[in-house]
Design a protein around this motif. Structure first.
Motif, mmCIF file in Angstrom:
data_model
loop_
_atom_site.group_PDB
_atom_site.id
_atom_site.type_symbol
_atom_site.label_atom_id
_atom_site.label_comp_id
_atom_site.label_asym_id
_atom_site.label_seq_id
_atom_site.Cartn_x
_atom_site.Cartn_y
_atom_site.Cartn_z
ATOM 1 N N ASN A 71 -59.338 62.474 4.086
ATOM 2 C CA ASN A 71 -60.791 62.396 4.310
ATOM 3 C C ASN A 71 -61.175 62.953 5.677
ATOM 4 O O ASN A 71 -62.108 62.462 6.310
ATOM 5 C CB ASN A 71 -61.249 60.935 4.208
ATOM 6 N N MET A 73 -62.676 65.678 6.860
ATOM 7 C CA MET A 73 -64.028 66.184 7.089
ATOM 8 C C MET A 73 -65.048 65.055 7.183
ATOM 9 O O MET A 73 -65.816 64.973 8.147
ATOM 10 C CB MET A 73 -64.441 67.146 5.978
ATOM 11 N N SER A 74 -65.067 64.161 6.200
ATOM 12 C CA SER A 74 -66.097 63.121 6.165
ATOM 13 C C SER A 74 -65.914 62.110 7.294
ATOM 14 O O SER A 74 -66.894 61.671 7.909
ATOM 15 C CB SER A 74 -66.106 62.415 4.813
ATOM 16 N N GLY A 77 -66.708 63.884 10.756
ATOM 17 C CA GLY A 77 -68.154 64.091 10.818
ATOM 18 C C GLY A 77 -68.895 62.797 11.085
ATOM 19 O O GLY A 77 -69.826 62.753 11.889
ATOM 20 N N TYR A 78 -68.451 61.727 10.430
ATOM 21 C CA TYR A 78 -69.082 60.418 10.634
ATOM 22 C C TYR A 78 -68.965 59.982 12.088
ATOM 23 O O TYR A 78 -69.939 59.534 12.695
ATOM 24 C CB TYR A 78 -68.436 59.370 9.725
ATOM 25 N N GLU A 159 -64.035 71.315 10.682
ATOM 26 C CA GLU A 159 -64.294 70.205 9.766
ATOM 27 C C GLU A 159 -65.694 69.640 9.990
ATOM 28 O O GLU A 159 -66.391 69.279 9.043
ATOM 29 C CB GLU A 159 -63.245 69.103 9.929
ATOM 30 N N TYR A 160 -66.106 69.580 11.248
ATOM 31 C CA TYR A 160 -67.453 69.080 11.536
ATOM 32 C C TYR A 160 -68.519 70.050 11.022
ATOM 33 O O TYR A 160 -69.545 69.624 10.473
ATOM 34 C CB TYR A 160 -67.631 68.836 13.033
ATOM 35 N N TYR A 163 -68.771 69.495 7.401
ATOM 36 C CA TYR A 163 -69.480 68.226 7.176
ATOM 37 C C TYR A 163 -70.987 68.444 7.230
ATOM 38 O O TYR A 163 -71.739 67.948 6.387
ATOM 39 C CB TYR A 163 -69.026 67.228 8.246
ATOM 40 N N LYS A 164 -71.450 69.192 8.221
ATOM 41 C CA LYS A 164 -72.885 69.450 8.352
ATOM 42 C C LYS A 164 -73.415 70.277 7.183
ATOM 43 O O LYS A 164 -74.525 70.036 6.698
ATOM 44 C CB LYS A 164 -73.171 70.167 9.680
ATOM 45 N N VAL A 166 -72.189 70.374 4.060
ATOM 46 C CA VAL A 166 -72.230 69.514 2.877
ATOM 47 C C VAL A 166 -73.413 68.562 2.953
ATOM 48 O O VAL A 166 -74.151 68.378 1.981
ATOM 49 C CB VAL A 166 -70.909 68.725 2.720
ATOM 50 N N ASN A 167 -73.619 67.945 4.116
ATOM 51 C CA ASN A 167 -74.752 67.024 4.263
ATOM 52 C C ASN A 167 -76.081 67.729 4.071
ATOM 53 O O ASN A 167 -77.014 67.180 3.476
ATOM 54 C CB ASN A 167 -74.717 66.354 5.638
ATOM 55 N N GLU A 170 -76.411 68.400 0.329
ATOM 56 C CA GLU A 170 -76.666 67.149 -0.383
ATOM 57 C C GLU A 170 -78.106 66.677 -0.168
ATOM 58 O O GLU A 170 -78.758 66.204 -1.091
ATOM 59 C CB GLU A 170 -75.684 66.066 0.084
#
Length: 200
Positions: A71, A73-74, A77-78, A159-160, A163-164, A166-167, A170
């Protein structure tokens, strides 16, 4: 005179290292991911321990070692999004990212240290803002990273950025009205980058 100053400074440096050194010969160990980590006596007898995580307490901020590759990336990013205090550091020869924050639920200052061992990524959480000699010893017990300084930070930055993306995709999905045709959009990551589309 100059030689005396140098000798005194070297002596002080050696004494400081001796004082901060920790004898971890009697520590137990735990396997997390593909590494065997030394565990200080105060963190023995975990709340739970498996391939992905060693949790000393039900509250993961007390002390946790986590294998994060599944996990990456998520999770990264979190942590970037939810921590204002972030430092690039070197801990026991490992390039690392140190996150610090205040948890209003348990009213403690907490730390999260991201680092790599071999080709894998891990983090350690603990109560407190400082990277203690115990934390350094735990990181030291892991394999050296196979990534250079630049590669390590480039991987996490990529990865960050993912993450951005994908967010962003979404959040745009939820801005559109639902269709009566029951189509579903999807987002996926692969070796060829980001893919998105519509499935019936």
């Amino acid at each position: 005179m100059f030689k005396k100053v140098i000798i005194i400074l070297l002596s002080v440096f050696i004494l400081m290292n001796a004082v901060s050194a920790i004898d971890s010969s009697n520590w137990t160990t735990a396997e997390v991911g593909y590494e065997t980590f030394k565990i200080p006596p105060k963190y023995e007898n975990p709340y739970q321990s498996d391939f992905n995580m060693y949790e000393f307490d039900e509250n993961i901020h007390v002390f946790t070692i986590r294998f994060v590759n599944p996990n990456l990336m998520s999770l990264y990013g979190y942590y970037i999004e939810h921590h204002s205090q972030i430092k690039k550091v070197n801990v026991s020869g490992h390039d690392a990212v140190h996150f610090m924050g205040y948890n209003r639920y348990d009213e403690t200052n907490n730390s999260v240290l991201w680092f790599s061992a071999g080709e894998e990524f891990y983090y350690i959480t603990w109560n407190g803002e400082n990277i203690t000699p115990e934390i350094k010893e735990i990181v030291k017990s892991a394999s050296p990273s196979k990534y250079s300084h630049d590669e390590f930070y480039e991987i996490l930055n990529d990865e960050y950025q993912n993450y951005k993306i994908v967010n962003s995709i979404e959040s745009q999905r939820y801005d559109y009205p639902s269709s009566s045709d029951k189509h579903h959009s999807f987002v996926s990551f692969g070796s060829n980058g980001v893919n998105f589309g519509v499935m019936s």
